[in-house]
Design an enzyme around this catalytic site. Structure first.
Site, PDB file in Angstrom:
ATOM      1  N   SER A 143       0.862  -1.175   0.000  1.00  0.00           N
ATOM      2  CA  SER A 143       0.000   0.000   0.000  1.00  0.00           C
ATOM      3  C   SER A 143       0.898   1.225   0.000  1.00  0.00           C
ATOM      4  CB  SER A 143      -0.873   0.005   1.254  1.00  0.00           C
ATOM      5  OG  SER A 143      -1.518   1.250   1.432  1.00  0.00           O
ATOM      6  N   TYR A 156      -1.995  -0.546  10.353  1.00  0.00           N
ATOM      7  CA  TYR A 156      -2.005  -0.915   8.939  1.00  0.00           C
ATOM      8  C   TYR A 156      -0.714  -0.442   8.278  1.00  0.00           C
ATOM      9  CZ  TYR A 156      -3.550  -1.092   4.066  1.00  0.00           C
ATOM     10  OH  TYR A 156      -3.655  -1.353   2.726  1.00  0.00           O
TER      11      TYR A 156
END
Length: 187
Positions: A143, A156
């Site tokens: 990501s 995350y």
């Protein structure tokens, strides 16, 4: 004819989102798809959809937080098709919230287990098969949060920074054995 034709592709997190879309894309290229995720009913639906379009799909239930289940998934894929050409390490989730409000088990530990350890353990299970053939490609879903840490995505982001570091190290480690390692950074 696609150069991917007849490649065996193992996709974790295949029941929805990027995983399901990627499975359909690889199937259109003539690949044999191993669909892996926790929700078997969604995998069966996707496998049926791929087969209806003339593709080949083999669903396998797996929880990537469980190394024994990962090993069983890889064995099932190799038993079904003989090898694995591509691993798309895609299983993951994110919790968007203030760090101090995250639950230590279901938000913090679970994200690290799925988003980072699941990637590491799945690559570890697949690598010996790729090394044996001196061929293969591992693609890890990362990501942009693995490059720039946004607020409210603390855990995350930590996991995706870990995926980035793992990918870069494994790329250098696996290259002499004919295995490519890449990451995708959507966002």
């Amino acid at each position: 004819m696609s150069r991917l034709r007849n490649q065996v592709v193992l996709i974790t997190g295949a029941s929805s989102g990027f995983g399901a879309a990627t499975a359909k894309g690889f199937a259109r290229e003539g690949c044999k798809i191993v669909l892996a995720a926790r929700r078997m009913e969604l995998l069966e639906d996707l496998a049926h959809e791929i087969r209806a379009l003339g593709g080949e799909a083999f669903p396998v239930a797996v929880d990537v937080t469980q190394p024994a289940q990962i090993e069983a998934m890889v064995r099932a894929a190799v038993n079904q098709y003989g090898w694995i050409d591509i691993l798309f390490n895609n299983a993951g989730f994110g919790r968007l919230n203030w760090f101090e409000t995250l639950d230590p088990i279901k938000d913090i530990q679970a994200q690290i287990a799925v988003d980072l350890l699941g990637v590491i353990w799945t690559a570890r299970a697949v690598l010996p098969h790729m090394y044996g053939r001196r061929s293969g490609h591992i693609i890890n879903m990362a990501s942009l949060a693995g490059w720039v840490a946004p607020p409210l995505y603390t855990v995350y982001s930590a996991a995706k920074f870990g995926v980035r570091g793992f990918t870069e190290a494994l790329r250098r480690e696996a290259f002499p054995f004919g295995v490519k390692v890449s990451a995708i950074y959507p966002g």
